[in-house]
Motif scaffolding. Sequence first.
Motif, PDB file in Angstrom:
ATOM      1  N   LEU A   1       2.706 -11.767  14.057  1.00  0.00           N
ATOM      2  CA  LEU A   1       2.337 -12.768  13.049  1.00  0.00           C
ATOM      3  C   LEU A   1       0.837 -12.762  12.784  1.00  0.00           C
ATOM      4  N   ARG A   2       0.027 -12.681  13.850  1.00  0.00           N
ATOM      5  CA  ARG A   2      -1.431 -12.654  13.670  1.00  0.00           C
ATOM      6  C   ARG A   2      -1.857 -11.401  12.900  1.00  0.00           C
ATOM      7  N   LEU A   3      -1.222 -10.292  13.204  1.00  0.00           N
ATOM      8  CA  LEU A   3      -1.527  -9.046  12.495  1.00  0.00           C
ATOM      9  C   LEU A   3      -1.150  -9.158  11.013  1.00  0.00           C
ATOM     10  N   GLY A   4       0.012  -9.757  10.746  1.00  0.00           N
ATOM     11  CA  GLY A   4       0.443  -9.970   9.362  1.00  0.00           C
ATOM     12  C   GLY A   4      -0.476 -10.918   8.621  1.00  0.00           C
ATOM     13  N   GLU A   5      -0.915 -11.974   9.297  1.00  0.00           N
ATOM     14  CA  GLU A   5      -1.850 -12.922   8.666  1.00  0.00           C
ATOM     15  C   GLU A   5      -3.190 -12.261   8.365  1.00  0.00           C
ATOM     16  N   ALA A   6      -3.641 -11.381   9.262  1.00  0.00           N
ATOM     17  CA  ALA A   6      -4.898 -10.663   9.028  1.00  0.00           C
ATOM     18  C   ALA A   6      -4.749  -9.715   7.833  1.00  0.00           C
ATOM     19  N   LEU A   7      -3.590  -9.084   7.718  1.00  0.00           N
ATOM     20  CA  LEU A   7      -3.325  -8.214   6.574  1.00  0.00           C
ATOM     21  C   LEU A   7      -3.353  -9.027   5.277  1.00  0.00           C
ATOM     22  N   ALA A   8      -2.760 -10.211   5.310  1.00  0.00           N
ATOM     23  CA  ALA A   8      -2.766 -11.091   4.130  1.00  0.00           C
ATOM     24  C   ALA A   8      -4.190 -11.513   3.777  1.00  0.00           C
TER      25      ALA A   8
ATOM     26  N   MET B   1       5.532   0.314  -3.391  1.00  0.00           N
ATOM     27  CA  MET B   1       6.318  -0.608  -2.584  1.00  0.00           C
ATOM     28  C   MET B   1       6.475  -1.901  -3.397  1.00  0.00           C
ATOM     29  N   THR B   2       7.548  -2.616  -3.189  1.00  0.00           N
ATOM     30  CA  THR B   2       7.741  -3.888  -3.889  1.00  0.00           C
ATOM     31  C   THR B   2       6.900  -4.980  -3.246  1.00  0.00           C
ATOM     32  N   SER B   3       6.739  -6.074  -3.967  1.00  0.00           N
ATOM     33  CA  SER B   3       6.010  -7.216  -3.399  1.00  0.00           C
ATOM     34  C   SER B   3       6.771  -7.779  -2.200  1.00  0.00           C
ATOM     35  N   GLN B   4       8.096  -7.729  -2.234  1.00  0.00           N
ATOM     36  CA  GLN B   4       8.893  -8.207  -1.106  1.00  0.00           C
ATOM     37  C   GLN B   4       8.653  -7.351   0.128  1.00  0.00           C
ATOM     38  N   GLY B   5       8.548  -6.023  -0.076  1.00  0.00           N
ATOM     39  CA  GLY B   5       8.281  -5.120   1.045  1.00  0.00           C
ATOM     40  C   GLY B   5       6.933  -5.414   1.678  1.00  0.00           C
ATOM     41  N   TRP B   6       5.926  -5.629   0.826  1.00  0.00           N
ATOM     42  CA  TRP B   6       4.592  -5.962   1.344  1.00  0.00           C
ATOM     43  C   TRP B   6       4.641  -7.300   2.076  1.00  0.00           C
ATOM     44  N   GLY B   7       5.339  -8.267   1.490  1.00  0.00           N
ATOM     45  CA  GLY B   7       5.451  -9.597   2.092  1.00  0.00           C
ATOM     46  C   GLY B   7       6.112  -9.567   3.463  1.00  0.00           C
ATOM     47  N   LEU B   8       7.059  -8.639   3.658  1.00  0.00           N
ATOM     48  CA  LEU B   8       7.703  -8.517   4.968  1.00  0.00           C
ATOM     49  C   LEU B   8       6.697  -8.085   6.034  1.00  0.00           C
ATOM     50  N   TYR B   9       5.759  -7.224   5.670  1.00  0.00           N
ATOM     51  CA  TYR B   9       4.709  -6.853   6.629  1.00  0.00           C
ATOM     52  C   TYR B   9       3.838  -8.060   6.952  1.00  0.00           C
ATOM     53  N   GLU B  10       3.435  -8.801   5.925  1.00  0.00           N
ATOM     54  CA  GLU B  10       2.554  -9.950   6.149  1.00  0.00           C
ATOM     55  C   GLU B  10       3.230 -11.044   6.963  1.00  0.00           C
ATOM     56  N   SER B  11       4.538 -11.190   6.827  1.00  0.00           N
ATOM     57  CA  SER B  11       5.252 -12.234   7.566  1.00  0.00           C
ATOM     58  C   SER B  11       5.702 -11.773   8.952  1.00  0.00           C
ATOM     59  N   GLY B  12       5.431 -10.498   9.291  1.00  0.00           N
ATOM     60  CA  GLY B  12       5.813  -9.979  10.600  1.00  0.00           C
ATOM     61  C   GLY B  12       7.280  -9.647  10.704  1.00  0.00           C
ATOM     62  N   ARG B  13       7.984  -9.528   9.596  1.00  0.00           N
ATOM     63  CA  ARG B  13       9.429  -9.279   9.624  1.00  0.00           C
ATOM     64  C   ARG B  13       9.801  -7.818   9.367  1.00  0.00           C
ATOM     65  N   ARG B  14       8.802  -6.975   9.189  1.00  0.00           N
ATOM     66  CA  ARG B  14       9.082  -5.552   8.999  1.00  0.00           C
ATOM     67  C   ARG B  14       8.518  -4.805  10.201  1.00  0.00           C
ATOM     68  N   PRO B  15       9.334  -3.971  10.865  1.00  0.00           N
ATOM     69  CA  PRO B  15       8.849  -3.266  12.051  1.00  0.00           C
ATOM     70  C   PRO B  15       7.801  -2.218  11.685  1.00  0.00           C
TER      71      PRO B  15
END
Length: 194
Positions: free
Chosen positions: A11-18, A37-51
């Motif tokens: 989550l901290r890594l995703g927040e830093a990316l955001a 990449m779609t906005s949803q795909g990028w958002g999954l990284y920022e939310s920590g939900r994409r491995p």
Amino acid sequence: MPRFVPDPEVLRLGEALAALRRRRGLSQAEAGARLDMTSQGWGLYESGRRPGLFRPDVQRRLTGALDATPEALALLVSGAQTPHVDPAATGLESRGRGFDGPPPVVVKHLKVRDDALSPWAEPGVILEYQPDLWPRGGQGCVIEMKDGDLRPRLFDRSEDDRLHVRGVGALDRAEVIDRQSVARISAVIARRES
């Protein structure tokens, strides 16, 4: 069904990316488009939900789209420093999802000076031809010889070492040209009266 809860470090890594993305002034859709990449795909990284957010190659790809580095991301996660993102920095660029259209077509012109191609092209007709576009049988062509000579002809056929064309002195007269002496052959795409 239990709900997915991301690891706090992810989550901290995703927040830093955001935070890097916002400092760059990009939306998730714009950042994602830089990587196809779609906005949803990028958002999954920022939310920590994409491995894969901890993988160095993924971090380089994502931060490169933001004209930043994985080191800048690490500094944000650690809270040690707030890195400046240089908008002029050269990072990873992509055409995104937009369509620029086909590349421009190069068209050259040649004015017919004699009646060698009559009645197909009378003297004074301007032939428009596209360099390196191979002609079909019966189509007009312009043959650029290695000595610089330009020969407008009607294309008949090609063999390994010879071109068969028509139009020397009369449209029905055949000519065989050695391919070793040819620099380029181009198809005529239009004829215009001058």
